[in-house]
Design a protein around this motif. Structure first.
Motif, short mmCIF file in Angstrom:
data_model
loop_
_atom_site.label_atom_id
_atom_site.label_comp_id
_atom_site.label_asym_id
_atom_site.label_seq_id
_atom_site.Cartn_x
_atom_site.Cartn_y
_atom_site.Cartn_z
N ALA A 1 -14.07 5.03 -7.83
CA ALA A 1 -13.42 4.33 -6.72
C ALA A 1 -14.05 4.71 -5.39
CB ALA A 1 -11.92 4.65 -6.72
N ILE A 2 -14.31 6.00 -5.19
CA ILE A 2 -14.90 6.46 -3.93
C ILE A 2 -16.26 5.80 -3.71
CG2 ILE A 2 -15.87 8.49 -2.75
CD1 ILE A 2 -13.61 10.13 -4.11
N LEU A 3 -17.00 5.60 -4.79
CA LEU A 3 -18.32 4.96 -4.67
C LEU A 3 -18.22 3.51 -4.22
CD1 LEU A 3 -20.31 6.30 -7.77
CD2 LEU A 3 -20.78 6.73 -5.35
N GLN A 4 -17.05 2.91 -4.35
CA GLN A 4 -16.88 1.52 -3.91
C GLN A 4 -16.76 1.42 -2.38
OE1 GLN A 4 -17.14 -0.74 -6.44
NE2 GLN A 4 -17.34 1.14 -7.64
N PHE A 5 -16.45 2.56 -1.73
CA PHE A 5 -16.27 2.54 -0.28
C PHE A 5 -17.62 2.63 0.43
CE2 PHE A 5 -12.14 5.06 -1.25
CZ PHE A 5 -11.55 3.90 -1.74
N LYS A 6 -17.65 2.18 1.64
CA LYS A 6 -18.85 2.33 2.46
C LYS A 6 -19.11 3.82 2.67
CE LYS A 6 -20.91 0.89 6.84
NZ LYS A 6 -20.71 0.15 8.12
N GLY A 7 -20.31 4.26 2.37
CA GLY A 7 -20.64 5.67 2.50
C GLY A 7 -20.05 6.53 1.39
N GLY A 8 -19.68 5.90 0.28
CA GLY A 8 -19.04 6.60 -0.80
C GLY A 8 -19.90 7.70 -1.40
N ARG B 1 -10.14 -2.72 -4.91
CA ARG B 1 -9.75 -3.35 -3.63
C ARG B 1 -10.46 -2.74 -2.42
NH1 ARG B 1 -4.86 -6.06 -3.66
NH2 ARG B 1 -4.45 -6.93 -5.72
N ARG B 2 -11.23 -1.68 -2.67
CA ARG B 2 -11.92 -0.96 -1.59
C ARG B 2 -10.93 -0.51 -0.51
NH1 ARG B 2 -15.78 -4.36 -3.65
NH2 ARG B 2 -17.85 -3.45 -3.89
N LEU B 3 -9.84 0.11 -0.96
CA LEU B 3 -8.80 0.59 -0.05
C LEU B 3 -9.14 2.01 0.39
CD1 LEU B 3 -5.66 -0.75 -1.99
CD2 LEU B 3 -6.82 -1.78 -0.03
N SER B 4 -10.02 2.10 1.40
CA SER B 4 -10.53 3.41 1.82
C SER B 4 -9.46 4.29 2.45
CB SER B 4 -11.69 3.21 2.80
OG SER B 4 -11.29 2.43 3.92
N ILE B 5 -8.29 3.71 2.77
CA ILE B 5 -7.21 4.53 3.32
C ILE B 5 -6.73 5.57 2.31
CG2 ILE B 5 -6.42 2.71 4.88
CD1 ILE B 5 -4.12 2.21 2.92
N PHE B 6 -7.08 5.36 1.04
CA PHE B 6 -6.65 6.29 -0.01
C PHE B 6 -7.77 7.28 -0.38
CE2 PHE B 6 -3.92 2.53 -0.99
CZ PHE B 6 -2.70 3.13 -0.68
N GLU C 1 0.82 -1.22 0.00
CA GLU C 1 0.00 0.00 0.00
C GLU C 1 0.85 1.27 0.00
OE1 GLU C 1 -2.77 -0.36 3.19
OE2 GLU C 1 -3.87 -2.01 2.25
N THR C 2 2.02 1.21 0.62
CA THR C 2 2.91 2.37 0.61
C THR C 2 3.36 2.67 -0.82
OG1 THR C 2 3.70 1.85 2.84
CG2 THR C 2 5.08 3.32 1.49
N MET C 3 3.70 1.61 -1.54
CA MET C 3 4.13 1.76 -2.92
C MET C 3 2.98 2.29 -3.78
SD MET C 3 5.87 -1.17 -5.33
CE MET C 3 6.94 -1.64 -3.98
N LEU C 4 1.77 1.76 -3.56
CA LEU C 4 0.62 2.20 -4.33
C LEU C 4 0.33 3.67 -4.08
CD1 LEU C 4 -1.81 1.59 -6.16
CD2 LEU C 4 -3.08 0.90 -4.10
N GLY C 5 0.48 4.11 -2.83
CA GLY C 5 0.18 5.49 -2.49
C GLY C 5 1.00 6.49 -3.28
N ALA D 1 -3.92 3.65 -10.51
CA ALA D 1 -3.82 3.63 -9.05
C ALA D 1 -5.21 3.82 -8.43
CB ALA D 1 -2.86 4.71 -8.57
N ALA D 2 -5.97 4.74 -9.00
CA ALA D 2 -7.34 4.98 -8.52
C ALA D 2 -8.20 3.73 -8.73
CB ALA D 2 -7.94 6.18 -9.25
N LYS D 3 -8.02 3.10 -9.87
CA LYS D 3 -8.80 1.89 -10.16
C LYS D 3 -8.51 0.78 -9.16
CE LYS D 3 -9.94 -1.28 -13.96
NZ LYS D 3 -11.34 -0.83 -14.06
N VAL D 4 -7.22 0.58 -8.86
CA VAL D 4 -6.84 -0.45 -7.89
C VAL D 4 -7.45 -0.15 -6.52
CG1 VAL D 4 -4.91 -1.51 -6.64
CG2 VAL D 4 -4.71 -1.06 -9.09
N ALA D 5 -7.36 1.10 -6.10
CA ALA D 5 -7.91 1.48 -4.80
C ALA D 5 -9.42 1.21 -4.74
CB ALA D 5 -7.63 2.96 -4.52
#
Length: 349
Positions: free
Chosen positions: A310-317, A283-288, A258-262, A276-280
């Protein structure tokens, strides 16, 4: 002088008329012959359709010996081909293969020797349809010929991959550069995993095109055990390699640093930022989330769109995008957030 010329022209046009008439009659007769032959073939197919089905189900060959007329022979080939497209069990594949080995080998080999390209290609397709792996040595000889065409090479490589021939790895290491990405990808997708792994072991020695398609295959075939290679590739300076590797991560559940992805969210390459946005998102990587919100203001439309998606994939997106609409002063970000809120609302409807 004029009379002679007129006589000559009359004879010439009369001869031309009879020549065209003869040609017309020849074509009519040939068409009639072909129609009659086709009618007989269709008749044989209806006669032996049930027998062929029973043979493929039980192994009892019955009256299916293709000896006799050419029309019966062609009819049985067409029936075998039709059933090979719709019946997929291993027992049926083996019976199709056995039948083809017994009765069609000479026919197929003769076609492979023809000068007409279409006949050779049809023979290669039949070898695949009928699982005629006993012809592998002949295929090696054909592949090495200097005058072989690229479509023939592609089909033969598909056969080597499908029959799990051990030489396929060596062929792919020196593959014709004119073979398209799509064709190469289809060949790699047919490889047994063991053969694919051998190719991956020599990754750095392979042509760029082959490297790119290997990365794509890892993603599409979900070869998670190659995640170490993917992580190494992300550290290279090759932009295209990074883009394709991120795409592979988007397809697979392979663990990602995740550090590398960031670091890729601020890449100078818009393609890298987009992936990078697509991967996040996948993977639902809400840390990003904060990086993705920043990308909503990106100069490239596709990057902004991928970030919103990508944001829409997160809970509460969707609530987060609504806050962007209410709080941001950036028109790009507001418009993109609003666009994807509308899309999401439309899906809900």
């Amino acid at each position: 002088m004029i009379e002679v010329s007129l006589s000559f022209l009359f004879i010439f046009f009369l001869g031309l008329f009879f020549l065209l008439l003869s040609l017309f009659l020849y074509l009519v007769i040939q068409k009639k012959i072909r129609n009659e032959s086709r009618k007989k073939i269709e008749g044989f197919k209806e006669t032996y359709r049930l027998d062929m089905f029973h043979f493929l189900q039980s192994g009892n060959e019955g009256p299916l010996n293709p000896g006799g007329s050419q029309e019966k022979f062609v009819a049985l080939i067409e029936l075998l081909n039709e059933y090979s497209d719709v019946l997929d069990s291993e027992d049926i594949k083996q019976r199709i293969s056995d039948f083809a080995k017994r009765y069609l080998t000479k026919y197929i080999v003769d076609k492979l020797k023809k000068k007409r390209w279409s006949l050779r290609m049809n023979a290669l397709y039949s070898i695949e349809d009928f699982y005629m792996d006993h012809l592998i040595d002949i295929l090696h000889d054909l592949y090495r010929k200097e005058n072989i065409t690229v479509p023939e090479k592609i089909q033969i490589l598909r056969l080597f991959a499908k029959f799990n021939d051990q030489k396929i790895v060596d062929y792919l290491k020196e593959i014709d550069a004119t073979i398209s990405d799509f064709a190469l990808l289809s060949i790699l997708s047919l490889l047994e995993e063991e053969s694919f792994n051998k190719l991956v072991n020599d990754f750095d020695t392979l042509p760029k095109q082959t490297q790119y398609m290997i990365i794509e295959t890892i993603g599409k075939e979900q070869y998670l055990h190659h995640h170490i290679l993917l992580e190494k590739l992300l550290q290279r300076n090759d932009e295209e390699i990074k883009i394709r590797t991120l795409k592979a991560y988007a397809y697979t559940g392979a663990p990602i640093n995740e550090t590398m992805l960031g670091a890729f969210f601020s890449s100078l390459s818009w393609q890298v930022r987009m992936m990078a946005a697509k991967v996040a998102g996948v993977r639902r990587l809400s840390i990003f989330e904060s990086q993705l919100i920043t990308l909503l203001s990106d100069q490239e439309y596709v990057v902004r769109a991928e970030a919103a998606k990508a944001i829409l994939q997160f809970k509460g997106g969707i609530s987060r995008l609504k806050r962007v609409v209410d709080e941001t002063t950036d028109e790009f970000a507001r418009d993109m957030a609003q666009e994807w809120i509308s899309k999401e609302s439309g899906d809900d409807d």
